[in-house]
Design an enzyme around this catalytic site. Structure first.
Site, short mmCIF file in Angstrom:
data_model
loop_
_atom_site.label_atom_id
_atom_site.label_comp_id
_atom_site.label_asym_id
_atom_site.label_seq_id
_atom_site.Cartn_x
_atom_site.Cartn_y
_atom_site.Cartn_z
CE LYS A 107 -4.48 0.75 0.29
NZ LYS A 107 -5.51 -0.22 -0.15
N1 GLU Z 1 -7.09 0.11 -3.53
C1 GLU Z 1 -7.87 -1.05 -3.85
C2 GLU Z 1 -7.91 -2.02 -2.67
O1 GLU Z 1 -7.77 -1.63 -1.54
C3 GLU Z 1 -7.41 -1.69 -5.14
C4 GLU Z 1 -5.99 -2.15 -5.17
C5 GLU Z 1 -5.51 -2.58 -6.55
O2 GLU Z 1 -6.27 -2.58 -7.50
O3 GLU Z 1 -4.33 -2.89 -6.61
O4 GLU Z 1 -8.19 -3.17 -2.82
#
Ligand code: GLU
Length: 415
Positions: A107
């Site tokens: 993240k």
């Molecule tokens: N931000 C989204 C999540 O928390 C998508 C992450 C992504 O597509 O890599 O799942």
């Protein structure tokens, strides 16, 4: 049950430890799976429109890469500090493992309130953040995507900034605009997946989706698409909210009309077609399904006793606190955990990434079909574990995910 609320990081550690107990994992494996493999903290200085300089804190936390390149969104939010980003990175590891897509978990975050920046400032911030983390991302290393406070435009800038030093590489980020190699259906995917999972869970707990009464907290990228999809499949969205206000109609809201109002005014405030209620009231409405699709920590030890929904589907990441989760379990309310419920986004990100590498694209119908196939299989894997071990959906989803990563770790033989 804890005496006070746990933080998001404490919460993700607590669920992780419970699943390790269930799986009887030894201490060494727990350490490998608990600690982030790499935590990068960067300063992001930009020139503001008024000529002054501001420095923002940025992070990219790569929790675990045993099953493939790290994958996860970038959050632009004041709360996106190291611990917060760390907790969310860990959730991504479990989310990709449960969905059985070939990624690890990561993240990113920048501590900023994006609505306070101009478009130009946001652009400069995105480029500077991207160059600060560019040595640890890449189509085979770590693939960022949108999250709270970021969107397809931000991904386009990230792709461009990365490409300036590494060459054209659309697979370095997902959630891009269609014109730049984005996938059809990616924007709607998280909300759509929430509805796919909600329908499967509803049938398991005896709720008929046609006419089911739904309350959705949050009308952003996840909530607004979930509301449209719920209406499409014949459920009745009786309440929705945004940061400032909530709208309620016992007979079902007209989502298209609301979308029109929000497109014009950017808020639900003064939206016709429903009664205005307080934001917290929405969570306690007498509905069949409650979908928290806004931010973390909204269902707490204080309001969990007043929740009347039979089923809660966690469209946001970590919207139910650890203490609230225990209360809901005691009260027999089924909670579908975030790592399952909101996996639709990263699943379609997987299609986008794989297709960027091969330079082709599926049409929308195919994307939605394949999304359903992957997310329903994940649901069924967790549901089998629920039956087998007589545990909650969350414990089962964690056990499947943590077990999958533990097995992959052993097979790789690097420890
Ligand atoms: N931000 C989204 C999540 O928390 C998508 C992450 C992504 O597509 O890599 O799942």
């Amino acid at each position: 049950m804890p005496e006070t609320e746990l933080t998001m990081l404490e919460t993700s550690h607590a669920y992780f430890n419970e699943s390790c107990d269930l799986l009887e994992l030894d201490d060494g494996m727990r350490q490998v799976l608990l600690n982030p493999w790499r935590e990068l903290s960067v300063a992001v200085p930009i020139r503001m429109d008024d000529g002054g300089i501001r420095v923002f804190n940025g992070f990219r936390i790569q929790h675990n890469g045993v099953r493939g390149p790290y994958k996860g969104g970038v959050r632009f939010a004041p709360a996106a500090d190291a611990d917060h980003t760390n907790a969310l990175a860990m959730l991504m590891t479990w989310k990709t493992a449960l969905a059985d897509i070939p990624f690890g978990g990561a993240k990113g975050g920048v501590q900023v309130e994006p609505s306070e920046l101009s478009e130009d400032e946001l652009h400069r911030l995105t480029r500077r953040y991207t160059s600060a983390i560019s040595h640890i991302i890449g189509p085979n290393r770590d693939i960022p995507a949108p999250d709270m406070g970021t969107n397809a435009q931000v991904m386009a800038w990230m792709m461009d900034a990365y490409g300036q030093s590494h060459g054209y590489a659309p697979g370095v980020v997902t959630g891009k605009p269609i014109e730049l190699g984005g996938s059809y259906g990616r924007e709607a995917a998280t909300g759509r997946g929430v509805c796919d999972v909600a329908a499967l869970a509803a049938s398991d707990v005896g709720i008929e989706m046609r006419g089911a009464r739904i309350a959705i907290q949050g009308f952003g990228n996840v909530g607004s698409f979930a509301a449209q999809r719920m209406e499409e499949i014949g459920a009745k969205v009786v309440a929705i909210s945004d940061v400032k206000s909530a709208l309620y109609d016992n007979n079902g809201l007209d989502i298209d009309q609301i979308l029109g109002h929000v497109a014009k005014t950017r808020t639900l405030e003064d939206c016709p077609g429903g009664e205005s209620i307080a934001n917290d009231q929405l969570l306690e409405l007498d509905v069949d399904i409650l979908i928290p699709a806004a931010i973390e920590g909204v269902i707490t030890m204080t309001n969990a006793v007043d929740i009347k929904a039979k089923l809660i589907v966690e469209a946001a990441n970590s919207p139910v606190t650890y203490g609230a989760n225990a209360i809901l379990e005691e009260r027999g309310i089924t909670v579908i955990p975030d790592i399952l419920a909101n996996a639709g986004g990263v699943i379609v990100s997987y299609f986008e990434w794989a297709q960027n590498i091969q330079r082709f694209r599926w049409p929308l119908e195919r994307v939605n079909e394949e999304l359903y196939s992957i997310i329903s299989s994940a649901y069924l894997r967790a549901a089998d574990m629920v039956k087998e071990r007589q545990i909650t959906q969350r414990s089962a989803a964690y056990a499947v995910a943590v077990g999958t990563v533990a097995r992959a770790t052993e097979l790789r033989g690097f420890i």
